[in-house]
Design a protein around this motif. Structure first.
Motif, PDB file in Angstrom:
ATOM      1  N   GLU A 247      67.960  68.539  38.323  1.00  0.00           N
ATOM      2  CA  GLU A 247      68.221  68.175  39.718  1.00  0.00           C
ATOM      3  C   GLU A 247      69.597  67.521  39.862  1.00  0.00           C
ATOM      4  O   GLU A 247      69.961  66.624  39.104  1.00  0.00           O
ATOM      5  CB  GLU A 247      67.126  67.216  40.214  1.00  0.00           C
ATOM      6  CG  GLU A 247      67.264  66.832  41.681  1.00  0.00           C
ATOM      7  CD  GLU A 247      67.207  68.030  42.614  1.00  0.00           C
ATOM      8  OE1 GLU A 247      68.264  68.352  43.203  1.00  0.00           O
ATOM      9  OE2 GLU A 247      66.124  68.628  42.728  1.00  0.00           O
ATOM     10  N   THR A 248      70.365  67.957  40.860  1.00  0.00           N
ATOM     11  CA  THR A 248      71.697  67.397  41.098  1.00  0.00           C
ATOM     12  C   THR A 248      71.753  66.527  42.348  1.00  0.00           C
ATOM     13  O   THR A 248      72.687  65.747  42.520  1.00  0.00           O
ATOM     14  CB  THR A 248      72.736  68.527  41.239  1.00  0.00           C
ATOM     15  OG1 THR A 248      72.332  69.417  42.299  1.00  0.00           O
ATOM     16  CG2 THR A 248      72.863  69.312  39.933  1.00  0.00           C
ATOM     17  N   ASP A 249      70.764  66.659  43.237  1.00  0.00           N
ATOM     18  CA  ASP A 249      70.731  65.844  44.443  1.00  0.00           C
ATOM     19  C   ASP A 249      70.168  64.464  44.102  1.00  0.00           C
ATOM     20  O   ASP A 249      69.042  64.363  43.611  1.00  0.00           O
ATOM     21  CB  ASP A 249      69.857  66.519  45.507  1.00  0.00           C
ATOM     22  CG  ASP A 249      69.821  65.741  46.807  1.00  0.00           C
ATOM     23  OD1 ASP A 249      69.107  64.718  46.868  1.00  0.00           O
ATOM     24  OD2 ASP A 249      70.503  66.150  47.767  1.00  0.00           O
ATOM     25  N   PRO A 250      70.937  63.370  44.343  1.00  0.00           N
ATOM     26  CA  PRO A 250      70.495  62.028  43.931  1.00  0.00           C
ATOM     27  C   PRO A 250      69.138  61.625  44.519  1.00  0.00           C
ATOM     28  O   PRO A 250      68.284  61.080  43.813  1.00  0.00           O
ATOM     29  CB  PRO A 250      71.604  61.107  44.443  1.00  0.00           C
ATOM     30  CG  PRO A 250      72.810  61.988  44.543  1.00  0.00           C
ATOM     31  CD  PRO A 250      72.288  63.335  44.938  1.00  0.00           C
ATOM     32  N   LYS A 251      68.937  61.883  45.815  1.00  0.00           N
ATOM     33  CA  LYS A 251      67.682  61.478  46.445  1.00  0.00           C
ATOM     34  C   LYS A 251      66.500  62.259  45.868  1.00  0.00           C
ATOM     35  O   LYS A 251      65.469  61.680  45.518  1.00  0.00           O
ATOM     36  CB  LYS A 251      67.744  61.679  47.954  1.00  0.00           C
ATOM     37  CG  LYS A 251      66.506  61.153  48.678  1.00  0.00           C
ATOM     38  CD  LYS A 251      66.433  61.610  50.130  1.00  0.00           C
ATOM     39  CE  LYS A 251      67.494  60.994  50.978  1.00  0.00           C
ATOM     40  NZ  LYS A 251      67.295  61.303  52.430  1.00  0.00           N
ATOM     41  N   LYS A 252      66.645  63.573  45.758  1.00  0.00           N
ATOM     42  CA  LYS A 252      65.562  64.395  45.213  1.00  0.00           C
ATOM     43  C   LYS A 252      65.264  64.023  43.765  1.00  0.00           C
ATOM     44  O   LYS A 252      64.119  64.078  43.316  1.00  0.00           O
ATOM     45  CB  LYS A 252      65.917  65.878  45.333  1.00  0.00           C
ATOM     46  CG  LYS A 252      65.938  66.392  46.764  1.00  0.00           C
ATOM     47  CD  LYS A 252      66.264  67.868  46.808  1.00  0.00           C
ATOM     48  CE  LYS A 252      66.255  68.375  48.242  1.00  0.00           C
ATOM     49  NZ  LYS A 252      66.599  69.822  48.319  1.00  0.00           N
ATOM     50  N   ARG A 253      66.318  63.634  43.032  1.00  0.00           N
ATOM     51  CA  ARG A 253      66.134  63.229  41.634  1.00  0.00           C
ATOM     52  C   ARG A 253      65.252  61.984  41.563  1.00  0.00           C
ATOM     53  O   ARG A 253      64.360  61.875  40.714  1.00  0.00           O
ATOM     54  CB  ARG A 253      67.495  62.964  40.991  1.00  0.00           C
ATOM     55  CG  ARG A 253      67.476  62.934  39.471  1.00  0.00           C
ATOM     56  CD  ARG A 253      68.855  63.189  38.916  1.00  0.00           C
ATOM     57  NE  ARG A 253      69.868  62.355  39.547  1.00  0.00           N
ATOM     58  CZ  ARG A 253      71.160  62.687  39.631  1.00  0.00           C
ATOM     59  NH1 ARG A 253      71.575  63.831  39.143  1.00  0.00           N
ATOM     60  NH2 ARG A 253      72.019  61.881  40.198  1.00  0.00           N
ATOM     61  N   THR A 254      65.454  61.048  42.491  1.00  0.00           N
ATOM     62  CA  THR A 254      64.621  59.844  42.554  1.00  0.00           C
ATOM     63  C   THR A 254      63.186  60.205  42.884  1.00  0.00           C
ATOM     64  O   THR A 254      62.242  59.671  42.293  1.00  0.00           O
ATOM     65  CB  THR A 254      65.169  58.866  43.608  1.00  0.00           C
ATOM     66  OG1 THR A 254      66.520  58.521  43.288  1.00  0.00           O
ATOM     67  CG2 THR A 254      64.331  57.591  43.664  1.00  0.00           C
ATOM     68  N   PHE A 255      63.009  61.127  43.832  1.00  0.00           N
ATOM     69  CA  PHE A 255      61.655  61.568  44.192  1.00  0.00           C
ATOM     70  C   PHE A 255      60.960  62.225  43.002  1.00  0.00           C
ATOM     71  O   PHE A 255      59.756  62.053  42.795  1.00  0.00           O
ATOM     72  CB  PHE A 255      61.709  62.553  45.361  1.00  0.00           C
ATOM     73  CG  PHE A 255      62.170  61.948  46.659  1.00  0.00           C
ATOM     74  CD1 PHE A 255      62.115  60.583  46.884  1.00  0.00           C
ATOM     75  CD2 PHE A 255      62.679  62.756  47.669  1.00  0.00           C
ATOM     76  CE1 PHE A 255      62.534  60.024  48.081  1.00  0.00           C
ATOM     77  CE2 PHE A 255      63.096  62.217  48.872  1.00  0.00           C
ATOM     78  CZ  PHE A 255      63.026  60.850  49.080  1.00  0.00           C
ATOM     79  N   ARG A 256      61.715  62.978  42.216  1.00  0.00           N
ATOM     80  CA  ARG A 256      61.113  63.645  41.059  1.00  0.00           C
ATOM     81  C   ARG A 256      60.653  62.622  40.017  1.00  0.00           C
ATOM     82  O   ARG A 256      59.650  62.837  39.320  1.00  0.00           O
ATOM     83  CB  ARG A 256      62.099  64.643  40.452  1.00  0.00           C
ATOM     84  CG  ARG A 256      62.372  65.859  41.345  1.00  0.00           C
ATOM     85  CD  ARG A 256      63.193  66.914  40.639  1.00  0.00           C
ATOM     86  NE  ARG A 256      63.636  67.976  41.542  1.00  0.00           N
ATOM     87  CZ  ARG A 256      62.893  69.022  41.893  1.00  0.00           C
ATOM     88  NH1 ARG A 256      61.664  69.147  41.434  1.00  0.00           N
ATOM     89  NH2 ARG A 256      63.378  69.945  42.709  1.00  0.00           N
ATOM     90  N   VAL A 257      61.377  61.510  39.897  1.00  0.00           N
ATOM     91  CA  VAL A 257      60.932  60.444  39.001  1.00  0.00           C
ATOM     92  C   VAL A 257      59.581  59.906  39.466  1.00  0.00           C
ATOM     93  O   VAL A 257      58.675  59.685  38.657  1.00  0.00           O
ATOM     94  CB  VAL A 257      61.981  59.311  38.945  1.00  0.00           C
ATOM     95  CG1 VAL A 257      61.389  58.072  38.273  1.00  0.00           C
ATOM     96  CG2 VAL A 257      63.210  59.766  38.173  1.00  0.00           C
ATOM     97  N   TRP A 258      59.454  59.717  40.775  1.00  0.00           N
ATOM     98  CA  TRP A 258      58.187  59.212  41.307  1.00  0.00           C
ATOM     99  C   TRP A 258      57.041  60.165  40.961  1.00  0.00           C
ATOM    100  O   TRP A 258      55.945  59.727  40.612  1.00  0.00           O
ATOM    101  CB  TRP A 258      58.314  59.037  42.816  1.00  0.00           C
ATOM    102  CG  TRP A 258      57.031  58.708  43.504  1.00  0.00           C
ATOM    103  CD1 TRP A 258      56.377  59.436  44.448  1.00  0.00           C
ATOM    104  CD2 TRP A 258      56.214  57.548  43.289  1.00  0.00           C
ATOM    105  NE1 TRP A 258      55.215  58.827  44.833  1.00  0.00           N
ATOM    106  CE2 TRP A 258      55.093  57.655  44.126  1.00  0.00           C
ATOM    107  CE3 TRP A 258      56.319  56.435  42.445  1.00  0.00           C
ATOM    108  CZ2 TRP A 258      54.085  56.700  44.172  1.00  0.00           C
ATOM    109  CZ3 TRP A 258      55.316  55.472  42.489  1.00  0.00           C
ATOM    110  CH2 TRP A 258      54.222  55.610  43.342  1.00  0.00           C
ATOM    111  N   TYR A 259      57.297  61.458  41.035  1.00  0.00           N
ATOM    112  CA  TYR A 259      56.280  62.451  40.697  1.00  0.00           C
ATOM    113  C   TYR A 259      55.841  62.291  39.242  1.00  0.00           C
ATOM    114  O   TYR A 259      54.660  62.440  38.922  1.00  0.00           O
ATOM    115  CB  TYR A 259      56.853  63.851  40.923  1.00  0.00           C
ATOM    116  CG  TYR A 259      55.872  64.985  40.710  1.00  0.00           C
ATOM    117  CD1 TYR A 259      55.118  65.482  41.764  1.00  0.00           C
ATOM    118  CD2 TYR A 259      55.712  65.578  39.464  1.00  0.00           C
ATOM    119  CE1 TYR A 259      54.224  66.532  41.583  1.00  0.00           C
ATOM    120  CE2 TYR A 259      54.817  66.619  39.267  1.00  0.00           C
ATOM    121  CZ  TYR A 259      54.075  67.098  40.341  1.00  0.00           C
ATOM    122  OH  TYR A 259      53.191  68.126  40.150  1.00  0.00           O
TER     123      TYR A 259
END
Length: 291
Positions: A247-259
């Protein structure tokens, strides 16, 4: 100020949808509960219904109210649901708030539904009645979803079996196998979560967008190692972890961590605490609610 019962608001909504969808000239019949149904000679039933939330109420005196509704479109043969089209709410679930702040019907919101229902349900029916095989060709898979997960179509195997070709049925069954792979499960699960979190009002979007890859790695890597050591790490987890790495999008990368770190069952207490710390930063309003 004029008082309106929820039933009045629903009637306005149904009238608007009735006219906006042009159902009357298509030969549809309105049912008592707000359903629209059309039966055809081949024994299929085409139906649209609007799910009403049990919590709907409007009090014009204090200027407060809530009307939530969901939209379901199905094709049935007897008790078998062969085809369904469902619109998803950006904030999760299938119910939409149908009133504006001044307690009027949200016409702008409705105008986003009408083209979707027409294109993916009413137009599909027209094509299906004219040529079932041609109509099934673009949807001969168990699920078809918008790229932004704002709607989804479910086609039952019986529909393809009864009205499609042997080739379409083979494609359908291959898609079933594909959807069962860890890679597809992770992509689908994460993708749906990204859609909802990106629109959620209780997410601190600024905080999520400002996390660096290094900061996120410090959060997620201990969870990955702990799950691997305790035998909890699955192929789906690995697929989700690879999506996080790409993932290169910072916000989506944070969401993926939550997952990847949510619900750390079976891990030591310190991981539960780390998950809570991350959760309260991502969802600060929920922390206040818990207090």
């Amino acid at each position: 100020m004029e008082q309106k019962r929820p039933a009045d608001i629903f009637q306005e909504l149904l009238d608007y949808l009735w006219n906006g969808l042009g159902l009357e000239e298509k030969g549809w019949k309105r049912l008592k509960k707000g359903d629209f149904k059309k039966k055809t000679k081949n024994g299929l039933t085409y139906q649209i219904w609007f799910d009403r939330s049990r919590y709907n109420y409007i009090d014009y005196e204090i200027g407060h109210g809530n009307v939530e509704m969901g939209f379901s479109c199905i094709i049935k043969q007897g008790d078998d649901y062969l085809y369904s089209f469902r619109i998803e709410s950006p904030t999760g679930g299938s119910f939409f708030r149908m009133l504006t702040e001044d307690l009027r019907l949200d016409i702008e919101l409705l105008d986003t539904f009408l083209p979707l229902i027409k294109a993916h349900y009413l137009d599909f029916i027209d094509r299906f009645e004219a040529d079932p095989v041609e109509a099934l060709q673009p949807v001969c898979a168990p699920f078809t979803e918008a790229e932004d997960y704002s709607w989804r179509i479910h086609v039952d195997e019986q529909m393809v079996e009864r009205y499609g070709t042997a080739e379409q049925l083979a494609v359908y069954r291959r898609q079933v196998e594909l959807r069962g792979t860890p890679e597809h499960k992770a992509k689908n699960g994460m993708g749906s979560m990204l859609f909802h979190l990106s629109h959620a009002k209780d997410v601190d979007h600024a905080w999520a967008s400002s996390r660096t890859k290094e900061e996120l790695d410090q959060v997620v890597e201990p969870f990955v190692q702990a799950k691997r050591q305790t035998g909890q790490w699955t192929q789906e987890d690995e697929a989700g972890y690879q999506l996080y790495q790409q993932e290169t999008d910072p916000k989506k990368r944070t969401f993926r961590v939550w997952y990847l770190i949510a619900n750390p069952r079976g891990l030591p207490k310190e991981f539960v605490q780390k998950e809570l710390e991350f959760r309260w930063k991502l969802f600060p309003e929920k922390k206040e609610e818990s207090k």
